[in-house]
Design a protein around this motif. Sequence first.
Motif, PDB file in Angstrom:
ATOM      1  N   GLU A  78       0.831  -1.202   0.000  1.00  0.00           N
ATOM      2  CA  GLU A  78       0.000   0.000   0.000  1.00  0.00           C
ATOM      3  C   GLU A  78       0.872   1.261   0.000  1.00  0.00           C
ATOM      4  O   GLU A  78       0.596   2.228  -0.721  1.00  0.00           O
ATOM      5  CB  GLU A  78      -0.910  -0.017   1.233  1.00  0.00           C
ATOM      6  CG  GLU A  78      -1.965   1.058   1.232  1.00  0.00           C
ATOM      7  CD  GLU A  78      -2.885   0.932   2.438  1.00  0.00           C
ATOM      8  OE1 GLU A  78      -3.033   1.942   3.152  1.00  0.00           O
ATOM      9  OE2 GLU A  78      -3.447  -0.151   2.649  1.00  0.00           O
ATOM     10  N   LYS A  79       1.929   1.235   0.803  1.00  0.00           N
ATOM     11  CA  LYS A  79       2.827   2.388   0.878  1.00  0.00           C
ATOM     12  C   LYS A  79       3.526   2.624  -0.461  1.00  0.00           C
ATOM     13  O   LYS A  79       3.627   3.763  -0.924  1.00  0.00           O
ATOM     14  CB  LYS A  79       3.863   2.173   1.987  1.00  0.00           C
ATOM     15  CG  LYS A  79       4.738   3.370   2.243  1.00  0.00           C
ATOM     16  CD  LYS A  79       5.619   3.162   3.464  1.00  0.00           C
ATOM     17  CE  LYS A  79       6.400   4.421   3.775  1.00  0.00           C
ATOM     18  NZ  LYS A  79       7.171   4.296   5.001  1.00  0.00           N
ATOM     19  N   SER A  81       2.481   1.731  -3.477  1.00  0.00           N
ATOM     20  CA  SER A  81       1.487   2.230  -4.433  1.00  0.00           C
ATOM     21  C   SER A  81       1.193   3.709  -4.216  1.00  0.00           C
ATOM     22  O   SER A  81       1.144   4.495  -5.156  1.00  0.00           O
ATOM     23  CB  SER A  81       0.182   1.439  -4.309  1.00  0.00           C
ATOM     24  OG  SER A  81       0.382   0.112  -4.687  1.00  0.00           O
ATOM     25  N   SER A  82       1.008   4.062  -2.963  1.00  0.00           N
ATOM     26  CA  SER A  82       0.721   5.448  -2.620  1.00  0.00           C
ATOM     27  C   SER A  82       1.876   6.369  -3.017  1.00  0.00           C
ATOM     28  O   SER A  82       1.666   7.449  -3.578  1.00  0.00           O
ATOM     29  CB  SER A  82       0.454   5.544  -1.119  1.00  0.00           C
ATOM     30  OG  SER A  82       0.330   6.876  -0.713  1.00  0.00           O
ATOM     31  N   LEU A  83       3.094   5.940  -2.740  1.00  0.00           N
ATOM     32  CA  LEU A  83       4.265   6.768  -3.067  1.00  0.00           C
ATOM     33  C   LEU A  83       4.492   6.853  -4.576  1.00  0.00           C
ATOM     34  O   LEU A  83       4.934   7.891  -5.074  1.00  0.00           O
ATOM     35  CB  LEU A  83       5.509   6.231  -2.354  1.00  0.00           C
ATOM     36  CG  LEU A  83       5.551   6.530  -0.856  1.00  0.00           C
ATOM     37  CD1 LEU A  83       6.628   5.704  -0.169  1.00  0.00           C
ATOM     38  CD2 LEU A  83       5.777   8.018  -0.604  1.00  0.00           C
ATOM     39  N   ILE A  85       2.138   6.936  -6.791  1.00  0.00           N
ATOM     40  CA  ILE A  85       1.167   7.945  -7.230  1.00  0.00           C
ATOM     41  C   ILE A  85       1.657   9.340  -6.866  1.00  0.00           C
ATOM     42  O   ILE A  85       1.560  10.274  -7.662  1.00  0.00           O
ATOM     43  CB  ILE A  85      -0.222   7.662  -6.614  1.00  0.00           C
ATOM     44  CG1 ILE A  85      -0.792   6.373  -7.220  1.00  0.00           C
ATOM     45  CG2 ILE A  85      -1.176   8.835  -6.824  1.00  0.00           C
ATOM     46  CD1 ILE A  85      -2.015   5.833  -6.504  1.00  0.00           C
ATOM     47  N   ARG A  86       2.209   9.485  -5.667  1.00  0.00           N
ATOM     48  CA  ARG A  86       2.714  10.786  -5.212  1.00  0.00           C
ATOM     49  C   ARG A  86       3.842  11.275  -6.116  1.00  0.00           C
ATOM     50  O   ARG A  86       3.862  12.434  -6.523  1.00  0.00           O
ATOM     51  CB  ARG A  86       3.212  10.653  -3.762  1.00  0.00           C
ATOM     52  CG  ARG A  86       3.845  11.892  -3.201  1.00  0.00           C
ATOM     53  CD  ARG A  86       2.825  12.832  -2.634  1.00  0.00           C
ATOM     54  NE  ARG A  86       3.490  13.927  -1.977  1.00  0.00           N
ATOM     55  CZ  ARG A  86       3.181  15.205  -2.211  1.00  0.00           C
ATOM     56  NH1 ARG A  86       2.216  15.512  -3.030  1.00  0.00           N
ATOM     57  NH2 ARG A  86       3.821  16.162  -1.589  1.00  0.00           N
TER      58      ARG A  86
END
Length: 127
Positions: A78-79, A81-83, A85-86
């Motif tokens: 999850e981390k 994927s989130s990063l 996108i960021r």
Amino acid sequence: MQGNLPPEAQEKIEELQDLQETAEQVARQKQQAESSLTEAQTALDELDDIDEDTTMYREVGELLVQTDYDDAADSLDEKVSSLEIRVETLEKQEERVQTQFEELQGELQEMLGGAGGGGPMGGAGGA
């Protein structure tokens, strides 16, 4: 030198300075996000080499809390994927700011007149 410039040109220069500061902030944020992404990807890669029965801990504020393999893997996925996108968002923002900067710079050069340049299409310039 700026005292002799028309107010519109001074305004454009201030906008350019603001955009430059924005570009620097975005670049710093992107660098931090990329660093965090690399760290999370490395941890996820290391997780592949760890036996699923190994006791693991994760950081929660100032504490280390025991976690299991699946929770650790899910959290890291999850981390990452989130990063990702960021970083992608910051890259797009960086491109927008660069485009705005270049457009504003062109407007300023036109405003200050062709006296110093070879005209709008003059790539060769004078001697």
